[in-house]
Design a protein around this motif. Structure first.
Motif, short mmCIF file in Angstrom:
data_model
loop_
_atom_site.label_atom_id
_atom_site.label_comp_id
_atom_site.label_asym_id
_atom_site.label_seq_id
_atom_site.Cartn_x
_atom_site.Cartn_y
_atom_site.Cartn_z
N ASN A 1 0.82 -1.21 0.00
CA ASN A 1 0.00 0.00 0.00
C ASN A 1 0.85 1.26 0.00
OD1 ASN A 1 -2.31 -1.46 0.01
ND2 ASN A 1 -2.73 -1.19 2.19
N PHE B 1 -2.94 4.63 7.56
CA PHE B 1 -3.99 4.10 6.69
C PHE B 1 -3.53 2.90 5.88
CE2 PHE B 1 -4.40 8.65 7.24
CZ PHE B 1 -5.67 8.76 7.76
N ALA C 1 -9.30 -0.50 2.59
CA ALA C 1 -9.79 0.81 2.14
C ALA C 1 -10.82 1.39 3.09
CB ALA C 1 -10.38 0.69 0.73
N GLU C 2 -11.68 0.54 3.66
CA GLU C 2 -12.67 1.00 4.63
C GLU C 2 -12.32 0.43 5.99
OE1 GLU C 2 -16.71 0.39 3.41
OE2 GLU C 2 -16.49 1.87 1.82
N VAL D 1 -10.05 11.80 7.17
CA VAL D 1 -10.92 10.69 6.76
C VAL D 1 -12.25 11.22 6.25
CG1 VAL D 1 -9.90 9.04 8.37
CG2 VAL D 1 -11.84 10.44 9.11
N GLU D 2 -12.95 10.33 5.53
CA GLU D 2 -14.30 10.63 5.06
C GLU D 2 -15.23 9.50 5.49
OE1 GLU D 2 -13.81 11.16 0.89
OE2 GLU D 2 -13.66 13.33 1.04
N THR E 1 -18.28 6.81 5.31
CA THR E 1 -19.02 6.06 4.30
C THR E 1 -20.40 5.77 4.87
OG1 THR E 1 -18.42 3.85 5.09
CG2 THR E 1 -16.86 4.94 3.61
N TYR F 1 -14.92 4.31 7.62
CA TYR F 1 -14.37 5.52 7.02
C TYR F 1 -13.40 5.16 5.91
CZ TYR F 1 -16.24 8.14 10.98
OH TYR F 1 -17.06 8.71 11.91
N THR F 2 -13.16 6.10 5.03
CA THR F 2 -12.08 5.96 4.04
C THR F 2 -11.11 7.11 4.23
OG1 THR F 2 -13.33 7.24 2.42
CG2 THR F 2 -13.53 4.85 2.30
N ARG F 3 -9.91 6.90 3.73
CA ARG F 3 -8.92 7.96 3.79
C ARG F 3 -9.30 9.08 2.83
NH1 ARG F 3 -2.74 6.78 2.67
NH2 ARG F 3 -3.68 4.91 1.79
N LYS F 4 -9.15 10.30 3.27
CA LYS F 4 -9.40 11.43 2.39
C LYS F 4 -8.21 11.59 1.45
CE LYS F 4 -11.65 14.97 4.35
NZ LYS F 4 -11.83 16.23 5.10
N ASN F 5 -8.49 11.91 0.21
CA ASN F 5 -7.41 12.10 -0.76
C ASN F 5 -6.44 13.18 -0.33
OD1 ASN F 5 -8.00 10.16 -2.58
ND2 ASN F 5 -9.22 11.47 -3.91
#
Lengths: 282, 282
Positions: free
Chosen positions: B92, B210, B215-216, B247-248, B250, B265-269
DNA sequence: TCAAAAGTGTTGAGTCTACACCCATGT
DNA sequence: ACATGGGTGTAGACTCAACACTTTTGA
């Protein structure tokens, strides 16, 4: 089953294809610009040392000083040696920048470069080596836009040029690619941009700003260096408090300026990097 | 006066002595330890992949995976290739660690190593390459004392050993030197210590945590990773607020745990590094 | 029912920013 | 005199650690 000793006797490292390895140095100093009023303290401009290549490839283009790593030295010692040969002085700081190993980065063949940032204090007259036709300090301005594009402006007396780059995300971090043709040899524009970005980030963390100054300095001069590097102005009263943890008072004061004498400070131990004088320590 | 083309035709890079260049990879993952109670979420332990050398030199000692950089690839591609060969999966994250170029670091001759940190999420069965007799995940514990000495403890089932190091200031930053004899080949103990230190610093800045997770993920799992790496416990309520910028949310939730479902959550770009799949991008 | 994690709210300590203000100096 | 940097003080905004508290779930 052979022993390790036997194995090593039969091992010939020359049996395998292998690249050449160089160390390139991005040497910075602050150039002092005297003000028009007798009261005004001098402002600083960041300068980088470039040489004009006297030999192929990229003959007559500007490049970072550098050279091949000898079989008897580390890449760090090589970088330090190059910096000393080019300026005649030992840099106050030697910071590793990274490895640049694109397969086609040098037309002579496979040459992997290790880049270092060097920081000098005060003045130093550059010496053009045997393979260079000129060596000069270039004033640097560096602008990064939020969209990833950035501009390096280099100026030395009558010579001046711009380099446009864009910063892109790679597997292993970010890297700079040049956008247009410009008079910088090899991938040295990318290396320079990487150095400037690193310098800017470290200056904001109070890490490299001392290396541009003599051992004793005023907080005003220190702030001047930081603002030049980061481009972000700070209120003097606040700078003095933020930097307090990194400096120690001395008993000495400035004299002769058209204003109240300033106490001189030294860097507190534990922050920043000073190269050892003995090379063996490397 | 010859042209650049003529110069390059006559230039033979093989005329000069030059070192070999390798890329070594420090591959990390988190090993999940199931709790004794059905309610307790699993805790994480940091693991590093080591291979047991099947050939001289340092035969039968443990080492980092690595290999010689090919003439057609960058050091980054080489590191990625080594990591993939060793684990069967694409990491990753691929983080550059530094260059290790001490003249005597390899008894076969002058070999300069570029070290990388790789981070995997989830499980991966290591594959011992042709020159290795074994490949294993070792649980890692890393302790740094204020006086500069530090300890790495490695444990894999019945095999376990300690490595004592001391961190010393060099011209170009800090480096680790080993204090005693231990079963790690070459200078790989120093490289591992450098990797652990870098990992710890980056984890505190929310930079690599992360990459240990899918991913989640839940914020609890993320906090678990950070605490394992930094060793510094944080109150969950405060962690959730500190990490909010990175983070964002879901729409998905965990199920089946003996407690209230957690939002995934997902990682924010924009933070962290994900390698591209295409090697050409490197 | 209850342990464990999810999640929100609050308080007090500390930090940072902007600004006001006085000090000391050399021309 | 006065422009200039040296230096201190402080109110308001912001950040952060600690802690109290409620919610939701599966065995």
């Amino acid at each position: 089953m052979i022993t390790e000793q036997e194995f090593l006797q039969n091992y010939n490292i020359g049996d395998y294809d292998r690249p050449s390895v160089t160390a390139d140095v991005v040497i910075f100093r602050m150039r002092t610009v005297v003000g028009n009023s007798f009261r005004k303290d001098p402002k600083s401009i960041l300068s980088v040392l470039l040489i004009r290549r006297g030999e192929h490839p990229f003959r007559n283009e500007w490049a970072l000083p550098g050279g091949f790593v000898r079989m008897t030295e580390t890449v760090e010692v090589c970088a330090l040696r190059e910096a000393q040969e080019e300026t005649g002085v030992t840099p106050n700081a030697l910071l590793y920048l990274g490895v640049f190993s694109a397969v086609d980065r040098d037309p002579r063949g496979r040459i992997i470069s290790n880049a270092f940032t060097c920081i000098l204090n005060g003045d130093a007259t550059p010496t053009a080596g045997s393979d260079a036709s000129d060596a000069r300090w270039f004033d640097v301005s560096f602008r990064e836009d939020p969209d990833g594009s950035c501009l390096i402006r280099l100026q030395s007396d009558e010579i001046g040029f711009d380099v446009h780059l864009s910063e892109r995300r790679t597997a292993y971090g970010t890297a700079f690619t040049t956008e247009d043709r410009h008079p910088l040899a090899f991938d040295h524009a990318s290396i320079l941009a990487t150095a400037l970005k690193q310098l800017r980030e470290r200056a904001a963390r109070f890490e490299v700003i001392f290396d541009f100054l003599p051992a004793e300095f005023t907080l005003f001069a220190l702030q001047n260096v930081q603002e030049t590097l980061t481009g972000i102005p700070v209120a003097p009263a606040n700078f003095r408090r933020k930097v307090a943890d990194f400096v120690e008072e001395t008993e000495n004061f400035t004299q002769g300026a058209g204003h109240r004498p300033a106490k001189l400070y030294t860097r507190k131990n534990g922050t920043g990097h000073r190269p050892e004088t003995e090379r063996s320590k490397l």
